[in-house]
Design an enzyme around this catalytic site. Structure first.
Site, PDB file in Angstrom:
ATOM      1  N   ALA A  63       0.865  -1.181   0.000  1.00 42.40           N
ATOM      2  CA  ALA A  63       0.000   0.000   0.000  1.00 42.40           C
ATOM      3  C   ALA A  63       0.902   1.232   0.000  1.00 42.40           C
ATOM      4  O   ALA A  63       2.076   1.148   0.354  1.00 42.40           O
ATOM      5  CB  ALA A  63      -0.867  -0.021   1.251  1.00 42.40           C
ATOM      6  N   GLY A 102       0.520  -5.224   0.646  1.00 45.36           N
ATOM      7  CA  GLY A 102      -0.610  -5.280  -0.273  1.00 45.36           C
ATOM      8  C   GLY A 102      -0.247  -5.908  -1.610  1.00 45.36           C
ATOM      9  O   GLY A 102      -1.106  -6.490  -2.280  1.00 45.36           O
ATOM     10  N   GLU A 105      -0.487  -9.466  -1.111  1.00 44.24           N
ATOM     11  CA  GLU A 105      -1.915  -9.776  -0.932  1.00 44.24           C
ATOM     12  C   GLU A 105      -2.631  -9.847  -2.288  1.00 44.24           C
ATOM     13  O   GLU A 105      -3.546 -10.642  -2.475  1.00 44.24           O
ATOM     14  CB  GLU A 105      -2.561  -8.741  -0.003  1.00 44.24           C
ATOM     15  CG  GLU A 105      -2.092  -8.932   1.446  1.00 44.24           C
ATOM     16  CD  GLU A 105      -2.557  -7.825   2.368  1.00 44.24           C
ATOM     17  OE1 GLU A 105      -2.167  -6.661   2.128  1.00 44.24           O
ATOM     18  OE2 GLU A 105      -3.307  -8.104   3.305  1.00 44.24           O
ATOM     19  N   GLU A 125       4.060  -5.640   7.082  1.00 44.70           N
ATOM     20  CA  GLU A 125       3.243  -4.604   7.725  1.00 44.70           C
ATOM     21  C   GLU A 125       3.547  -4.439   9.204  1.00 44.70           C
ATOM     22  O   GLU A 125       3.484  -3.328   9.747  1.00 44.70           O
ATOM     23  CB  GLU A 125       1.751  -4.916   7.552  1.00 44.70           C
ATOM     24  CG  GLU A 125       1.203  -4.673   6.156  1.00 44.70           C
ATOM     25  CD  GLU A 125       1.340  -5.862   5.221  1.00 44.70           C
ATOM     26  OE1 GLU A 125       2.172  -6.761   5.495  1.00 44.70           O
ATOM     27  OE2 GLU A 125       0.626  -5.912   4.204  1.00 44.70           O
TER      28      GLU A 125
HETATM   29  C1  3H9 Z   1       0.488  -2.394   3.346  1.00 49.60           C
HETATM   30  O1  3H9 Z   1       0.721  -2.879   2.275  1.00 49.60           O
HETATM   31  C2  3H9 Z   1      -0.833  -2.482   4.020  1.00 49.60           C
HETATM   32  C3  3H9 Z   1      -1.776  -3.489   3.414  1.00 49.60           C
HETATM   33  O2  3H9 Z   1      -1.584  -4.753   3.968  1.00 49.60           O
HETATM   34  C4  3H9 Z   1      -3.200  -3.148   3.713  1.00 49.60           C
HETATM   35  C5  3H9 Z   1      -3.745  -1.929   3.113  1.00 49.60           C
HETATM   36  C6  3H9 Z   1      -5.235  -1.760   3.336  1.00 49.60           C
HETATM   37  N1  3H9 Z   1       4.641   3.457   0.100  1.00 49.60           N
HETATM   38  O3  3H9 Z   1      13.332   1.837   0.504  1.00 49.60           O
HETATM   39  P1  3H9 Z   1      13.746   2.573  -0.719  1.00 49.60           P
HETATM   40  C7  3H9 Z   1       9.403   4.847  -1.189  1.00 49.60           C
HETATM   41  S1  3H9 Z   1       1.668  -1.520   4.175  1.00 49.60           S
HETATM   42  C8  3H9 Z   1       5.133   4.667  -0.185  1.00 49.60           C
HETATM   43  O4  3H9 Z   1      14.711   3.678  -0.561  1.00 49.60           O
HETATM   44  P2  3H9 Z   1      14.927   0.155  -1.717  1.00 49.60           P
HETATM   45  C9  3H9 Z   1      10.498   5.164  -0.202  1.00 49.60           C
HETATM   46  O5  3H9 Z   1      10.029   6.023   0.804  1.00 49.60           O
HETATM   47  C10 3H9 Z   1       3.070  -1.498   3.102  1.00 49.60           C
HETATM   48  N2  3H9 Z   1       6.420   4.890  -0.493  1.00 49.60           N
HETATM   49  O6  3H9 Z   1      14.259   1.586  -1.857  1.00 49.60           O
HETATM   50  C11 3H9 Z   1      11.523   5.805  -1.106  1.00 49.60           C
HETATM   51  O7  3H9 Z   1      11.091   7.136  -1.357  1.00 49.60           O
HETATM   52  P3  3H9 Z   1      12.140   8.297  -1.562  1.00 49.60           P
HETATM   53  C12 3H9 Z   1       3.798  -2.770   3.103  1.00 49.60           C
HETATM   54  C13 3H9 Z   1       7.233   3.843  -0.488  1.00 49.60           C
HETATM   55  O8  3H9 Z   1      15.185  -0.309  -3.079  1.00 49.60           O
HETATM   56  C14 3H9 Z   1      11.388   5.011  -2.394  1.00 49.60           C
HETATM   57  O9  3H9 Z   1      10.091   4.435  -2.349  1.00 49.60           O
HETATM   58  N3  3H9 Z   1       5.013  -2.646   2.339  1.00 49.60           N
HETATM   59  C15 3H9 Z   1       6.795   2.562  -0.196  1.00 49.60           C
HETATM   60  O10 3H9 Z   1      16.029   0.196  -0.730  1.00 49.60           O
HETATM   61  C16 3H9 Z   1      12.415   3.926  -2.557  1.00 49.60           C
HETATM   62  O11 3H9 Z   1      12.407   3.107  -1.389  1.00 49.60           O
HETATM   63  C17 3H9 Z   1       6.177  -2.290   2.894  1.00 49.60           C
HETATM   64  O12 3H9 Z   1       6.255  -2.101   4.086  1.00 49.60           O
HETATM   65  C18 3H9 Z   1       5.423   2.387   0.108  1.00 49.60           C
HETATM   66  N4  3H9 Z   1       4.917   1.166   0.382  1.00 49.60           N
HETATM   67  O13 3H9 Z   1      13.799  -0.776  -1.068  1.00 49.60           O
HETATM   68  C19 3H9 Z   1       7.349  -2.161   1.977  1.00 49.60           C
HETATM   69  N5  3H9 Z   1       7.844   1.709  -0.274  1.00 49.60           N
HETATM   70  O14 3H9 Z   1      12.949   7.897  -2.749  1.00 49.60           O
HETATM   71  C20 3H9 Z   1       8.093  -0.899   2.256  1.00 49.60           C
HETATM   72  C21 3H9 Z   1       8.896   2.448  -0.633  1.00 49.60           C
HETATM   73  O15 3H9 Z   1      11.309   9.507  -1.704  1.00 49.60           O
HETATM   74  N6  3H9 Z   1       9.187  -0.674   1.334  1.00 49.60           N
HETATM   75  N7  3H9 Z   1       8.556   3.737  -0.758  1.00 49.60           N
HETATM   76  O16 3H9 Z   1      12.958   8.305  -0.289  1.00 49.60           O
HETATM   77  C22 3H9 Z   1      10.364  -1.318   1.407  1.00 49.60           C
HETATM   78  O17 3H9 Z   1      10.569  -2.201   2.194  1.00 49.60           O
HETATM   79  C23 3H9 Z   1      11.438  -0.880   0.450  1.00 49.60           C
HETATM   80  O18 3H9 Z   1      11.117   0.412   0.037  1.00 49.60           O
HETATM   81  C24 3H9 Z   1      11.625  -1.759  -0.809  1.00 49.60           C
HETATM   82  C25 3H9 Z   1      12.635  -1.069  -1.753  1.00 49.60           C
HETATM   83  C26 3H9 Z   1      12.180  -3.113  -0.375  1.00 49.60           C
HETATM   84  C27 3H9 Z   1      10.332  -1.949  -1.532  1.00 49.60           C
END
Ligand code: 3H9
Length: 695
Positions: A63, A102, A105, A125
């Site tokens: 999400a 998500g 999911e 999450e």
């Molecule tokens: C969810 O899904 C809830 C659902 O179950 C239910 C809903 C109803 N959203 O980390 P990076 C941005 S909760 C917004 O530096 P990497 C991040 O801030 C979500 N922004 O890259 C950064 O921005 P900026 C569950 C996001 O290659 C840029 O993307 N998912 C999100 O080292 C690059 O990120 C997670 O918890 C996001 N979801 O790592 C996954 N994700 O460039 C969270 C990233 O402006 N994300 N950004 O600083 C991660 O773990 C890592 O970002 C990922 C990439 C592994 C994907």
């Protein structure tokens, strides 16, 4: 047509592609786009099956976290996924990169899952203080059983494609061109008349009640204070007890509770803060970086060895220098011992141990450092010694080499001046144990060049650290704040609290240990020797003798001597109140003529934490920390400040700065102590009704 989700047909297969860089987060436009593309695919008679995939670097990584905390906009993700699952066509998820939250999911709402061998999937999450709220807690247990689902959801760790295939989450792992593979797989399934496989229609075995209570117990210590892991367990339990619709309703309730909790707000703050610290205001993104292919380390003691391990583990060769062969041998043996201990725990293979060790060389001569790209000095904390080392480094290292000091207290500018290239000098303050602690305070001197800063900040990430850029001052950000807190802890005891009471209040707040257990871990002799030195060199300004000095004089130095402020049983790190300490405190109070009083837990918490906030505000004003979030990250990764409190500055915002300021002012009125003089920045923000986050 959506800008972020497209539909097209290739070879009788409909492709729904999410294209929302950088990570294809499932924001409002993507959710709506997915429904629109699905409708197109269903209406497309030429499409025998539909494939969902991500453009760019990844399948949706979850999400859009930035939308949390705002008014939710329809369609909600759980409804989108239910629609996908209920659609009339065979649906295949084709995963590359990281299908997280998500994103994963969505795959569970598809009939079949295909993944590139390099892909990872997971439900992280819980790390944001949440639970999978788009059906994940209900579908995953139906697919792989409650126990495995608990591990995935409560653990929150992404899993590799191969592992997911074994678990029965992924149906097929492929390599090469994902789109081509996905089309071929979808055609094959269509040719075979493969059945629809709605995960929500699978049955999950009802577990005995103890499975969930046992699970709670098994994480009780590690997840102390956190709300989300326990809510995750409740949601999975619901999957085993309720039908899908009722289970999903329960999931929604638990998710909403978490989403609105202060804990999740704090954990989401930390998620973004951790990424923000790497971006240094004023330093252009395209600042050239220097290549770091080989590192020199001066000093093979515990610190030098720990620092070396970070580089070796990241595959970067290290040359370690000492004055004596014996010290080198000891240092190398310690590194090997640490790696072997990790291997014994199954977290490294013996080949990996050997690979790391093969990257380590040693020398007794500075001249051998002529080819390294970076040197980190980790010698005795003494300015004269450090200056000599930097003089030598200046002489032998090649132009452009970065010269770093691991000092925790000394003036980086003064050290830099002992070279002819102060622009190449920087502080890299590792925290002990250096191979474990994630924080790296990178200390910018007056002359440090942008190129050196950018290189060292990037390098921090490469070696698995969270690098925070700070300025020069005594103790930098972390220890400067720590000293203020420790002083309050001691005063509170002088006034009537017991060390165990002070420690319990901070432990219950969520810190890994209280101030006195921490002092025992670091060693009471360290501070005592510094104070003794000051008493000798500068008696007029020397700190007063207190009961901690009395303990240190009796060689009660903490855990390492079996007793310090607390007593420790052999082989047990549990602090137990000590009669010796109680007697020394009593003696000190009597000598000082202190009338003791009952000290409340609230006062302990306020004095220990508000003093940190006030010092933090001073640090911000001086520019030693760039942003409040830098201080939060220093305290979370350097000292174990509870993630669910968001760091000291975020925590202060959540209390309200007017309230924090009023209390600090009151403490100042009562004591007249400088530490309680309200920081002008705090005063201003409180008056304007603002938060640190508004800076
Ligand atoms: C969810 O899904 C809830 C659902 O179950 C239910 C809903 C109803 N959203 O980390 P990076 C941005 S909760 C917004 O530096 P990497 C991040 O801030 C979500 N922004 O890259 C950064 O921005 P900026 C569950 C996001 O290659 C840029 O993307 N998912 C999100 O080292 C690059 O990120 C997670 O918890 C996001 N979801 O790592 C996954 N994700 O460039 C969270 C990233 O402006 N994300 N950004 O600083 C991660 O773990 C890592 O970002 C990922 C990439 C592994 C994907």
């Amino acid at each position: 047509m959506s800008d972020v989700v497209s539909y097209q047909r290739e070879d009788e297969i409909g492709l729904i592609v999410v294209d929302n860089p950088p990570v294809n987060a499932l924001g409002h436009a993507v959710r709506q786009g997915l429904l629109d593309a699905l409708d197109q695919g269903l209406a497309d008679d030429g499409a025998r099956a539909l494939v969902v995939m991500g453009a760019g670097r990844t399948f949706p990584a979850g999400a859009d976290i930035r939308e949390f905390g705002q008014t939710p906009k329809e369609p909600a993700l759980p409804d989108v996924i239910n629609r996908l699952e209920d659609s009339g066509k065979l649906l295949i998820a084709a995963v590359h990169g990281t299908a997280l939250g998500g994103g994963m999911e969505i795959t569970l709402g598809c009939d079949y899952r295909l993944a590139l061998d390099s892909a990872r999937m997971g439900l992280p999450e819980v790390n944001l203080g949440l639970l999978p709220g788009a059906g994940g807690t209900q579908r995953l247990p139906r697919l792989i059983g409650a126990q495995a689902a608990l591990d995935a959801i409560v653990g929150g760790k992404p899993m590799k494609a191969g592992q997911l295939e074994k678990m029965g989450v992924v149906d097929k792992v492929v390599s090469g061109d994902l789109k081509a593979e996905a089309i071929a797989y979808a055609r094959q399934l269509a040719d075979d008349n493969a059945p629809r496989r709605k995960v929500s229609e699978l049955t999950v075995d009802k577990e005995s009640n103890t499975v969930f209570s046992d699970y709670e117990q098994s994480i009780a210590r590690k997840k102390r204070g956190f709300l989300a892991p326990f809510h995750c367990i409740k949601a999975v339990q619901a999957a085993t007890e309720l039908d899908f619709a009722a289970g999903q309703k329960r999931e929604r309730e638990l998710f909403t509770e978490l989403l609105n909790s202060p804990q999740s707000a704090a954990q989401r703050h930390v998620f973004f803060a951790e990424r923000e610290v790497g971006k240094v205001p004023g330093i252009a993104k395209d600042t050239p970086r220097r290549e770091i292919a080989q590192v020199g380390i001066i000093g093979a003691g515990t610190m030098g060895g720990g620092i070396a391990m970070n580089f070796l583990s990241a595959g970067i060769p290290v040359k370690m220098l000492e004055m004596k062969q014996e010290a080198l041998d000891k240092g190398v043996a310690l590194i090997r011992k640490n790696y072997e201990a990790t291997a014994k725990k199954g977290r490294m293979t013996s080949e990996q141990v050997e690979r790391c060790m093969s990257l380590l060389t040693t020398t007794l001569s500075y001249d051998d450092l002529s080819d390294v790209d970076l040197v980190i000095e980790a010698v005795f904390e003494n300015m004269k010694v450090k200056k000599e080392v930097f003089g030598e480094l200046d002489r032998v290292t090649k132009p452009g080499a970065i010269l770093a000091t691991n000092t925790s207290t000394l003036d980086v500018n003064e050290i830099a001046q002992s070279t002819r290239r102060p622009e190449d000098v920087i502080g890299m303050h590792f925290f002990s144990p250096a191979n474990v602690m994630k924080l790296l305070e990178n200390v910018r001197g007056e002359a440090t060049s942008d190129e050196v800063i950018a290189t060292v900040m990037d390098l921090s990430k490469r070696i698995g650290k969270v690098g925070v850029l700070v300025g020069v001052c005594y103790g930098f950000v972390g220890n400067r704040i720590l000293h203020k807190r420790q002083a309050q802890a001691i005063s509170l005891v002088n006034e009537g609290a017991a060390p165990a009471q002070v420690d319990k209040v901070l432990y219950d707040f969520g810190l890994p240990m209280g101030p006195f257990a921490m002092a025992d871990l670091a060693g009471l002799d360290v501070g005592w020797r510094i104070r003794e030195g000051l008493r000798e060199s500068d008696p007029a300004n020397a700190p007063e003798r207190n009961w901690l000095d009395a303990l240190a004089e009796q060689e009660r130095w903490g855990q390492k001597t079996g007793g310090g402020v607390f007593d420790y049983a052999e082989g047990d790190r549990t602090p137990r109140p000590s009669e010796v300490t109680a007697a020394e405190i009593e003696k000190y109070r009597a000598e000082q003529g202190i009338d003791t009083r009952e000290v409340s837990d609230t006062e302990i918490l306020e004095r220990c934490l508000y003093v940190m906030v006030n010092e933090g505000a001073k640090i911000l004003e001086e520019g030693v920390a760039m942003r409040p979030l830098d201080i939060d990250i220093v305290w979370i990764y350097g000292y174990g400040f509870p993630v669910y409190q968001g760091g000291p500055m975020f925590w202060a915002d959540s209390i309200g700065l007017d309230k924090v300021h009023a209390k600090i002012q009151q403490f100042h009125d009562e004591t007249g102590h400088d530490d309680w003089k309200p920081a002008p920045l705090l005063e201003r923000l409180a008056k304007e009704g603002k938060r640190f986050a508004d800076l």
